[in-house]
Every structure is written in structure tokens, then in C-alpha cells.
Design a protein around this motif. Structure first.
Motif, PDB file in Angstrom:
ATOM      1  N   GLN A   1       2.374 -10.421  -7.522  1.00 35.76           N
ATOM      2  CA  GLN A   1       3.188  -8.985  -6.938  1.00 35.76           C
ATOM      3  C   GLN A   1       2.136  -7.648  -7.714  1.00 35.76           C
ATOM      4  OE1 GLN A   1       7.384  -8.799  -8.385  1.00 35.76           O
ATOM      5  NE2 GLN A   1       7.997  -9.729  -6.707  1.00 35.76           N
TER       6      GLN A   1
ATOM      7  N   ASP B   1      -4.518  -5.575  -4.955  1.00 36.08           N
ATOM      8  CA  ASP B   1      -5.455  -6.191  -3.099  1.00 36.08           C
ATOM      9  C   ASP B   1      -4.941  -5.011  -2.244  1.00 36.08           C
ATOM     10  OD1 ASP B   1      -6.036  -8.326  -4.367  1.00 36.08           O
ATOM     11  OD2 ASP B   1      -4.675  -9.511  -3.042  1.00 36.08           O
ATOM     12  N   ARG B   2      -3.886  -4.464  -2.078  1.00 35.06           N
ATOM     13  CA  ARG B   2      -3.964  -3.967  -0.942  1.00 35.06           C
ATOM     14  C   ARG B   2      -4.004  -2.172  -1.823  1.00 35.06           C
ATOM     15  NH1 ARG B   2       2.157  -3.428  -0.381  1.00 35.06           N
ATOM     16  NH2 ARG B   2       2.977  -4.680  -1.888  1.00 35.06           N
ATOM     17  N   ALA B   3      -4.355  -2.036  -2.593  1.00 36.97           N
ATOM     18  CA  ALA B   3      -5.009  -0.805  -3.644  1.00 36.97           C
ATOM     19  C   ALA B   3      -6.124  -0.770  -2.469  1.00 36.97           C
ATOM     20  CB  ALA B   3      -4.623  -0.396  -4.373  1.00 36.97           C
ATOM     21  N   THR B   4      -6.652  -1.675  -3.044  1.00 39.47           N
ATOM     22  CA  THR B   4      -8.108  -1.990  -2.589  1.00 39.47           C
ATOM     23  C   THR B   4      -8.535  -1.825  -1.712  1.00 39.47           C
ATOM     24  OG1 THR B   4      -8.061  -3.348  -5.049  1.00 39.47           O
ATOM     25  CG2 THR B   4     -10.629  -3.396  -2.861  1.00 39.47           C
ATOM     26  N   ARG B   5      -7.531  -2.293  -0.639  1.00 35.08           N
ATOM     27  CA  ARG B   5      -7.824  -2.300   0.823  1.00 35.08           C
ATOM     28  C   ARG B   5      -7.469  -0.687   1.492  1.00 35.08           C
ATOM     29  NH1 ARG B   5      -5.069  -7.149   1.172  1.00 35.08           N
ATOM     30  NH2 ARG B   5      -2.868  -5.832   1.808  1.00 35.08           N
ATOM     31  N   HIS B   6      -6.528  -0.224   0.826  1.00 35.49           N
ATOM     32  CA  HIS B   6      -6.457   1.220   1.540  1.00 35.49           C
ATOM     33  C   HIS B   6      -7.618   2.511   0.950  1.00 35.49           C
ATOM     34  CE1 HIS B   6      -2.536   0.576   2.740  1.00 35.49           C
ATOM     35  NE2 HIS B   6      -1.826   1.038   2.150  1.00 35.49           N
TER      36      HIS B   6
ATOM     37  N   ASP C   1      -1.009  -8.795  -5.749  1.00 31.23           N
ATOM     38  CA  ASP C   1      -0.571  -8.079  -4.210  1.00 31.23           C
ATOM     39  C   ASP C   1      -0.299  -6.825  -4.281  1.00 31.23           C
ATOM     40  OD1 ASP C   1       0.093  -8.477  -1.497  1.00 31.23           O
ATOM     41  OD2 ASP C   1       1.637  -7.859  -2.147  1.00 31.23           O
ATOM     42  N   VAL C   2      -0.674  -5.706  -4.683  1.00 29.23           N
ATOM     43  CA  VAL C   2      -0.707  -4.694  -4.922  1.00 29.23           C
ATOM     44  C   VAL C   2      -1.451  -3.959  -5.050  1.00 29.23           C
ATOM     45  CG1 VAL C   2       0.265  -2.226  -6.014  1.00 29.23           C
ATOM     46  CG2 VAL C   2       2.193  -3.990  -5.320  1.00 29.23           C
TER      47      VAL C   2
ATOM     48  N   ARG D   1      -9.930   1.421   3.358  1.00 24.55           N
ATOM     49  CA  ARG D   1     -10.003   2.260   4.525  1.00 24.55           C
ATOM     50  C   ARG D   1     -10.061   3.968   3.707  1.00 24.55           C
ATOM     51  NH1 ARG D   1      -4.382   2.523   7.685  1.00 24.55           N
ATOM     52  NH2 ARG D   1      -5.537   3.277  10.006  1.00 24.55           N
TER      53      ARG D   1
END
Length: 133
Positions: A99, A105-110, A102-103, A113
Motif C-alpha cells: 500500500q 507511485d500515485r504521489a510520483t504520478r501526481h 502504491d501511494v 502530472r
């Protein structure tokens, strides 16, 4: 005849001495036997008492051994319970790690972006400033 009586008297004296000696020997043997018999009985009583002590000790050791086996069984059951809990905790820790990844990875994607949007906004701003000039 006197000689015969003397001879007979001497022979009788020898017989009496032998009988007296044999009675004395038998009496001593009987006394020794009684003494040994009495000592043997005392030894038997002492041995019986020692056997009884050993029996009680054996019973106590058997009881202690049974208690130790029961304690070992409880300890092994508790150990298995702890091992199962450790397995659950390890599984939960791996899930939390996934988890967290995953968080991240999402933070890096955000972040990427946002950086792309900011770069696009700068480009738009530069274009707007360049067209007005």
C-alpha cells in the motif's frame, strides 16, 4: 579291672570333653546364627524402608515428569499460536508495504502530472506574452 575302669574313665572323660566342646561350638554357632539372623532382619527392615523411600521418590519424579510434559505441551501450543500471529503480522506488514509503495507511485504520478501541467502553463504563458508583444 582297675585299669579297665581307669581306661573307661579316661575314655569317658574324652567323650565328655568332646561333647562339651561340641556343645560349646554349637552354642557359639547358634549364637552367631541368631546374631546374623537378627542383623539380617534389621538389614531387611532398613532395605524395606529404603525401598519405600525410593518408591515415593519415583512417584514424585513421575508426577513431576507428567507436569513437565503438560507444561511442555502448553508451551508448544503457545509457541504455535505465536508463530501463527507472526505469520499474520508479516502478511499485514507486506500488505502495508505494498500500500505504501502504491501511494508513493500515485504521489510520483501526481507530481509528474503537476509538473507537466505547470510546464504546459508556462509554455502557454510564454506564448501569450510572446503574441502580445
Amino acid at each position: 579291672m582297675d585299669m579297665c575302669i581307669l581306661h573307661l574313665s579316661a575314655a569317658l572323660e574324652v567323650v565328655n570333653l568332646r561333647v562339651s566342646y561340641q556343645v560349646d561350638v554349637r552354642s557359639r554357632e547358634s549364637s552367631d546364627f541368631y546374631s546374623r539372623h537378627h542383623d539380617g532382619q534389621k538389614d531387611r527392615v532398613a532395605i524395606r524402608a529404603e525401598i519405600e523411600v525410593l518408591r515415593r521418590e519415583r512417584i514424585a519424579y513421575e508426577q513431576e515428569s507428567m507436569e513437565n510434559r503438560q507444561a511442555l505441551a502448553r508451551s508448544e501450543a503457545y509457541s504455535r499460536e505465536l508463530e501463527a500471529r507472526i505469520t499474520v503480522f508479516k502478511t499485514q506488514a507486506r500488505r502495508h508495504e505494498w500500500q505504501r509503495q502504491d501511494v508513493d507511485d500515485r504521489a510520483t504520478r501526481h507530481i509528474m502530472r503537476i509538473q507537466a501541467l505547470e510546464a504546459g502553463a508556462r509554455d502557454d504563458t510564454l506564448e501569450d506574452t510572446g503574441s502580445s508583444a
